[in-house]
Write a protein that holds these residues in place. Structure first.
Motif, PDB file in Angstrom:
ATOM      1  N   ILE A  82       9.916  -2.484  -4.603  1.00  0.00           N
ATOM      2  CA  ILE A  82       9.247  -3.515  -4.720  1.00  0.00           C
ATOM      3  C   ILE A  82       9.142  -3.535  -6.287  1.00  0.00           C
ATOM      4  N   ASP A 356       0.436  -3.831   6.580  1.00  0.00           N
ATOM      5  CA  ASP A 356       1.985  -3.697   6.280  1.00  0.00           C
ATOM      6  C   ASP A 356       2.393  -5.250   6.429  1.00  0.00           C
ATOM      7  N   ASP A 358       0.601  -7.922   5.604  1.00  0.00           N
ATOM      8  CA  ASP A 358       0.216  -8.671   4.730  1.00  0.00           C
ATOM      9  C   ASP A 358       1.296  -8.445   3.411  1.00  0.00           C
ATOM     10  N   ILE A 359       1.794  -7.276   3.339  1.00  0.00           N
ATOM     11  CA  ILE A 359       2.754  -6.998   2.140  1.00  0.00           C
ATOM     12  C   ILE A 359       3.778  -8.075   2.700  1.00  0.00           C
ATOM     13  N   ARG A 362       3.572 -11.829   1.979  1.00  0.00           N
ATOM     14  CA  ARG A 362       3.500 -12.119   0.518  1.00  0.00           C
ATOM     15  C   ARG A 362       4.935 -12.168   0.336  1.00  0.00           C
ATOM     16  N   SER A 363       5.910 -10.980   0.569  1.00  0.00           N
ATOM     17  CA  SER A 363       7.285 -11.098   0.262  1.00  0.00           C
ATOM     18  C   SER A 363       7.799 -12.506   0.407  1.00  0.00           C
ATOM     19  N   LEU A 368       4.844 -11.694  -3.897  1.00  0.00           N
ATOM     20  CA  LEU A 368       4.628 -10.340  -4.135  1.00  0.00           C
ATOM     21  C   LEU A 368       5.397 -10.068  -5.302  1.00  0.00           C
ATOM     22  N   VAL A 371       3.554  -4.242  -7.372  1.00  0.00           N
ATOM     23  CA  VAL A 371       3.369  -3.102  -6.207  1.00  0.00           C
ATOM     24  C   VAL A 371       1.857  -3.206  -5.763  1.00  0.00           C
ATOM     25  N   PRO A 372       1.388  -3.484  -4.442  1.00  0.00           N
ATOM     26  CA  PRO A 372       0.012  -3.287  -4.025  1.00  0.00           C
ATOM     27  C   PRO A 372      -0.674  -2.025  -4.463  1.00  0.00           C
ATOM     28  N   LEU A 375      -0.186   1.126  -2.355  1.00  0.00           N
ATOM     29  CA  LEU A 375       1.134   1.708  -2.451  1.00  0.00           C
ATOM     30  C   LEU A 375       1.228   2.535  -3.825  1.00  0.00           C
TER      31      LEU A 375
END
Length: 407
Positions: A82, A356, A358-359, A362-363, A368, A371-372, A375
């Motif tokens: 990411i 997961d 939500d990531i 955003r991607s 995104l 890195v959130p 993570l």
């Protein structure tokens, strides 16, 4: 061959939950019939992950050595890339127990193993090419199933209990009037195979790549990468209009694959769509019928946890229902015990998947860019990658094999 016209338990669906439930109940001495609509177990792009909790269960059932003889690969950690950083999100080598990995094995081999073990029991019957067509009821209670056999003829099987194990979009659950409450999903998934012969091998057997507006996950299956390319929900037709070269170029860029590696993806026929749904039945049962696995709770493909969760459902159901089935005292209160036992693990697993999602959302929408924080924390503290591996590989409230089914 003469098949029985009645049984203690009819399992609709010969997937992991159905075959495991059939095996366990047959070892309790219960007459059980599994109906599988296909002629064999050969399905592409099914869940091919056998988790540590299931491997432990196979040991308890005396099937561990048989499973070990199946061709399989060991997945020991998962990594993702990411925003120009590669991080380890799960390290199965750190979890307790003998099996510190996820076994990657074609699901048809796993199901064949369970079917072979079940057919060793005199009370077990497997009907292939037996497609469910409806339920029989008396005074509001399910008393049997109707199905079309391999000759195209309709048959009826009387039973004390129907276990609906026919997966997402369960026809059996629908016939009983049971409907899942569905969540909004950010994505659907394209599934495809990429030969590994000319592609660079990675240290990690599972590698995810999240880029601005793009997301994909690839699993090293030996001679090919089983690859999932994520697309915004409902965008399949629009994106296919761009042409197959667009997808090939995108995958080559994401995973640094040489262009000719993607030559095996010749047309859109090589790309299969999974319509991603996540949901849960408010009530998993009605009088004479109980839903298990995806028929009760549809899981996201994220983490590949659906198979393990379905098998745990089957184990709990067999342990709680064997005695009342044998004594002819089964009631809806017994079916409710199964849902109560499995409800919390299901809810918590789906809650975990929402993070997961939500990531992924955003991607896919291009927001995104870093890195959130969760993570970053997992990557900074290795012990946390053991926790995520335990949650994904063993699960919440793993079910031990019933005493009556142990080897």
């Amino acid at each position: 061959m003469q098949f029985p016209s009645s049984t203690h338990c009819c399992v609709v669906g010969g997937g992991p939950a159905g075959m495991m439930a059939g095996l366990l109940l047959a070892r309790a001495g219960i007459r059980v019939t599994v109906l599988e609509k296909h002629a064999d177990f050969l399905r592409d792009f099914r869940g091919d992950t056998v988790h540590p909790a299931t491997l432990r269960l196979l040991d308890q059932l005396g099937l561990g050595e048989r499973f070990a003889r199946l061709p399989h690969r060991k997945l020991e950690h998962m990594r993702m890339h990411i925003a120009d950083r590669t991080i380890t999100v799960a390290d199965f080598r750190r979890i307790p127990g003998r099996h510190r990995y996820i076994a990657m094995v074609p699901q048809w081999d796993f199901l064949d193993l369970l079917a072979t073990a079940a057919l060793e029991q005199p009370t077990f019957t497997l009907r292939m090419s037996a497609e469910f067509t409806g339920l029989r009821t008396e005074s509001g209670r399910v008393t049997g199933v109707e199905f079309r056999n391999r000759d195209g003829r309709l048959e009826t099987l009387a039973t004390d209990l129907v276990l609906a194990c026919d997966g997402r979009g369960s026809a059996t659950a629908a016939a009983a009037g049971l409907r899942q409450d569905l969540e909004d999903m950010p994505m659907d998934v394209w599934w495809l195979r990429i030969p590994t012969a000319d592609a660079p091998r990675r240290e990690s057997q599972v590698f995810a790549r999240f880029d601005a507006g793009r997301a994909a996950v690839t699993l090293d299956r030996g001679d090919y990468y089983q690859t999932s390319y994520l697309i915004p929900k409902g965008s399949d037709e629009r994106l296919r209009a761009r042409g197959i070269d667009w997808l090939r170029n995108d995958l080559a860029t994401l995973f640094d694959w040489p262009a000719d590696t993607l030559d095996a993806v010749r047309t859109w026929d090589d790309v299969k769509l999974l319509d991603v749904t996540v949901g849960r039945l408010p009530r998993w049962y009605t009088d004479g019928l109980l839903c298990l696995g995806d028929a009760a709770h549809t899981m996201s493909p994220v983490g590949g946890v659906g198979v393990n969760l379905a098998i745990q459902d089957a184990v709990a159901a067999a342990r709680l229902l064997a005695a009342p089935l044998l004594t002819g005292t089964l009631t809806t209160a017994d079916l409710a015990k199964v849902q109560r036992r499995r409800r919390l693990p299901t809810i918590l697993t789906q809650q975990s998947q929402r993070g997961d999602h939500d990531i992924l959302r955003r991607s896919l929408n291009g927001t995104l860019t870093t890195v959130p924080a969760p993570l970053r924390l997992i990557n900074r503290i290795p012990a946390l990658s053991a926790l995520t591996a335990y949650i994904g590989g063993v699960g919440l409230r793993p079910e031990p094999a019933p005493a009556f089914a142990r080897a």
